[in-house]
Design a protein around this motif. Sequence first.
Motif, PDB file in Angstrom:
ATOM      1  N   LEU A 175       0.827  -1.206   0.000  1.00  0.00           N
ATOM      2  CA  LEU A 175       0.000   0.000   0.000  1.00  0.00           C
ATOM      3  C   LEU A 175       0.862   1.257   0.000  1.00  0.00           C
ATOM      4  O   LEU A 175       0.493   2.270  -0.613  1.00  0.00           O
ATOM      5  CB  LEU A 175      -0.921  -0.005   1.220  1.00  0.00           C
ATOM      6  CG  LEU A 175      -2.048  -1.040   1.215  1.00  0.00           C
ATOM      7  CD1 LEU A 175      -2.828  -0.984   2.535  1.00  0.00           C
ATOM      8  CD2 LEU A 175      -2.999  -0.814   0.047  1.00  0.00           C
ATOM      9  N   ALA A 176       2.008   1.202   0.691  1.00  0.00           N
ATOM     10  CA  ALA A 176       2.900   2.362   0.703  1.00  0.00           C
ATOM     11  C   ALA A 176       3.415   2.666  -0.695  1.00  0.00           C
ATOM     12  O   ALA A 176       3.448   3.822  -1.125  1.00  0.00           O
ATOM     13  CB  ALA A 176       4.063   2.114   1.663  1.00  0.00           C
ATOM     14  N   ILE A 177       3.808   1.611  -1.417  1.00  0.00           N
ATOM     15  CA  ILE A 177       4.287   1.806  -2.794  1.00  0.00           C
ATOM     16  C   ILE A 177       3.162   2.321  -3.680  1.00  0.00           C
ATOM     17  O   ILE A 177       3.348   3.241  -4.486  1.00  0.00           O
ATOM     18  CB  ILE A 177       4.856   0.484  -3.345  1.00  0.00           C
ATOM     19  CG1 ILE A 177       6.089   0.061  -2.527  1.00  0.00           C
ATOM     20  CG2 ILE A 177       5.227   0.632  -4.818  1.00  0.00           C
ATOM     21  CD1 ILE A 177       6.616  -1.304  -2.890  1.00  0.00           C
ATOM     22  N   ALA A 178       1.967   1.736  -3.516  1.00  0.00           N
ATOM     23  CA  ALA A 178       0.820   2.172  -4.319  1.00  0.00           C
ATOM     24  C   ALA A 178       0.443   3.616  -4.006  1.00  0.00           C
ATOM     25  O   ALA A 178       0.076   4.383  -4.900  1.00  0.00           O
ATOM     26  CB  ALA A 178      -0.370   1.256  -4.070  1.00  0.00           C
ATOM     27  N   GLY A 179       0.551   4.006  -2.720  1.00  0.00           N
ATOM     28  CA  GLY A 179       0.224   5.373  -2.340  1.00  0.00           C
ATOM     29  C   GLY A 179       1.144   6.389  -2.983  1.00  0.00           C
ATOM     30  O   GLY A 179       0.716   7.483  -3.358  1.00  0.00           O
ATOM     31  N   PHE A 180       2.421   6.042  -3.122  1.00  0.00           N
ATOM     32  CA  PHE A 180       3.372   6.933  -3.789  1.00  0.00           C
ATOM     33  C   PHE A 180       3.151   6.945  -5.299  1.00  0.00           C
ATOM     34  O   PHE A 180       3.348   7.961  -5.961  1.00  0.00           O
ATOM     35  CB  PHE A 180       4.805   6.487  -3.494  1.00  0.00           C
ATOM     36  CG  PHE A 180       5.306   6.934  -2.156  1.00  0.00           C
ATOM     37  CD1 PHE A 180       5.456   8.278  -1.856  1.00  0.00           C
ATOM     38  CD2 PHE A 180       5.622   6.002  -1.182  1.00  0.00           C
ATOM     39  CE1 PHE A 180       5.913   8.690  -0.617  1.00  0.00           C
ATOM     40  CE2 PHE A 180       6.086   6.404   0.065  1.00  0.00           C
ATOM     41  CZ  PHE A 180       6.230   7.750   0.347  1.00  0.00           C
ATOM     42  N   ALA A 181       2.752   5.810  -5.850  1.00  0.00           N
ATOM     43  CA  ALA A 181       2.674   5.681  -7.306  1.00  0.00           C
ATOM     44  C   ALA A 181       1.417   6.313  -7.890  1.00  0.00           C
ATOM     45  O   ALA A 181       1.440   6.827  -9.016  1.00  0.00           O
ATOM     46  CB  ALA A 181       2.740   4.203  -7.708  1.00  0.00           C
ATOM     47  N   VAL A 182       0.308   6.267  -7.157  1.00  0.00           N
ATOM     48  CA  VAL A 182      -0.980   6.741  -7.689  1.00  0.00           C
ATOM     49  C   VAL A 182      -1.229   8.168  -7.212  1.00  0.00           C
ATOM     50  O   VAL A 182      -1.348   8.405  -6.004  1.00  0.00           O
ATOM     51  CB  VAL A 182      -2.131   5.824  -7.253  1.00  0.00           C
ATOM     52  CG1 VAL A 182      -3.455   6.320  -7.837  1.00  0.00           C
ATOM     53  CG2 VAL A 182      -1.862   4.385  -7.670  1.00  0.00           C
ATOM     54  N   PRO A 183      -1.325   9.156  -8.103  1.00  0.00           N
ATOM     55  CA  PRO A 183      -1.597  10.538  -7.691  1.00  0.00           C
ATOM     56  C   PRO A 183      -2.979  10.682  -7.069  1.00  0.00           C
ATOM     57  O   PRO A 183      -3.908   9.917  -7.359  1.00  0.00           O
ATOM     58  CB  PRO A 183      -1.499  11.321  -9.011  1.00  0.00           C
ATOM     59  CG  PRO A 183      -0.780  10.418  -9.959  1.00  0.00           C
ATOM     60  CD  PRO A 183      -1.116   9.023  -9.549  1.00  0.00           C
ATOM     61  N   GLY A 184      -3.112  11.700  -6.211  1.00  0.00           N
ATOM     62  CA  GLY A 184      -4.382  11.920  -5.536  1.00  0.00           C
ATOM     63  C   GLY A 184      -5.521  12.241  -6.479  1.00  0.00           C
ATOM     64  O   GLY A 184      -6.662  11.823  -6.250  1.00  0.00           O
ATOM     65  N   PHE A 185      -5.238  12.976  -7.567  1.00  0.00           N
ATOM     66  CA  PHE A 185      -6.321  13.346  -8.474  1.00  0.00           C
ATOM     67  C   PHE A 185      -6.855  12.124  -9.225  1.00  0.00           C
ATOM     68  O   PHE A 185      -8.035  12.078  -9.589  1.00  0.00           O
ATOM     69  CB  PHE A 185      -5.861  14.429  -9.454  1.00  0.00           C
ATOM     70  CG  PHE A 185      -4.912  13.957 -10.523  1.00  0.00           C
ATOM     71  CD1 PHE A 185      -5.390  13.491 -11.740  1.00  0.00           C
ATOM     72  CD2 PHE A 185      -3.544  13.996 -10.326  1.00  0.00           C
ATOM     73  CE1 PHE A 185      -4.523  13.065 -12.735  1.00  0.00           C
ATOM     74  CE2 PHE A 185      -2.675  13.575 -11.307  1.00  0.00           C
ATOM     75  CZ  PHE A 185      -3.160  13.105 -12.510  1.00  0.00           C
ATOM     76  N   VAL A 186      -5.990  11.119  -9.449  1.00  0.00           N
ATOM     77  CA  VAL A 186      -6.455   9.883 -10.085  1.00  0.00           C
ATOM     78  C   VAL A 186      -7.416   9.152  -9.154  1.00  0.00           C
ATOM     79  O   VAL A 186      -8.464   8.647  -9.575  1.00  0.00           O
ATOM     80  CB  VAL A 186      -5.261   8.987 -10.455  1.00  0.00           C
ATOM     81  CG1 VAL A 186      -5.755   7.628 -10.975  1.00  0.00           C
ATOM     82  CG2 VAL A 186      -4.386   9.660 -11.490  1.00  0.00           C
ATOM     83  N   VAL A 187      -7.069   9.100  -7.865  1.00  0.00           N
ATOM     84  CA  VAL A 187      -7.956   8.491  -6.873  1.00  0.00           C
ATOM     85  C   VAL A 187      -9.276   9.247  -6.820  1.00  0.00           C
ATOM     86  O   VAL A 187     -10.359   8.633  -6.752  1.00  0.00           O
ATOM     87  CB  VAL A 187      -7.282   8.490  -5.487  1.00  0.00           C
ATOM     88  CG1 VAL A 187      -8.238   7.953  -4.425  1.00  0.00           C
ATOM     89  CG2 VAL A 187      -6.008   7.652  -5.519  1.00  0.00           C
ATOM     90  N   ALA A 188      -9.209  10.578  -6.861  1.00  0.00           N
ATOM     91  CA  ALA A 188     -10.434  11.385  -6.796  1.00  0.00           C
ATOM     92  C   ALA A 188     -11.333  11.117  -7.998  1.00  0.00           C
ATOM     93  O   ALA A 188     -12.558  10.943  -7.839  1.00  0.00           O
ATOM     94  CB  ALA A 188     -10.070  12.869  -6.723  1.00  0.00           C
TER      95      ALA A 188
END
Length: 313
Positions: free
Chosen positions: A134-147
Amino acid sequence: MFAFIARRLGSGALLLLVISTLAYFLVFSSTANVARNLLGDEATVEQLALKNAELGLDQPLLNRYFDWLVNAIQGNFGISWFTNEPIIEALYNRLPVTMTLVIGAIIIAAILATVLGMAAAVKGGAIDRVVQFLAIAGFAVPGFVVAIFLVTIFALNLALLPATGWVPLNEDPAGWVLSLILPVTALVLSTVASAAQQIRSAFKSVLERDWVRTLRSRGIKPTEILFKHVLRSAAPAGLTVLSLQFVGPLGGSVIIESIFALPGIGQMAVQSTSLGDTPVVMGVVVYSVIIVIVVNLVVDLVNGWLNPKVRVA
């Protein structure tokens, strides 16, 4: 403790002065077309000169800076060039939206990150690997993509939550909660993963110390060791991580507020920057720096209370 607080306040004031000075010379060094943007392409040379004089742009940059600094110390950041709204009033109206968004995200992220970090440090195995992934995924995926993903799934496809907009708490508490779920979730998902990894490392470091093994050899319950002793020792490192993570949601709110059409200071910063409304941009910069300084001061005070060595350092 008084000297400790005085040192922190002094360093915070110096940091605020340095950042605001650098920001002023950066944003006000390119104001040549402000009068043209305000008056339009049909404005004459005389009209442009009058507008520049009205805004004070005909004065040397250094003189303008000192005038701004004196007024800013008194709490006066001027008025918007495009809306004529007092900047301090605009900030006060929009700041609660941003702070509700950021503080809500940090509280939820702190709880989740602490639980995940503790579980990964104590249990290890699959939980540890999940947290690291999850730490790696959190760094890799930008917040706007999640939004955008959250809006697509829960607002557009399932129609469970509003895609955009803000409902004031005093008008409709239920609507206020619903309008916060998606933006807060977007900020939490981009924050909790890296925070959990750092908290896991802090707990793991404390669990490997000799005094923890001594407590175990005395037959003290593992839960008592974990929550009474290990948690207090690992708390300063965890709080430091969370204070650094606070800056992430505060900066991420600029994009999140634009995506979800929330009337916060992040959206105001984007609009003001696109218009070239530099007094508003300066107000946002100063208030953002003050918020970060206050958060770091609170964290330093809590760390000083938990660990007296911090006060000496």
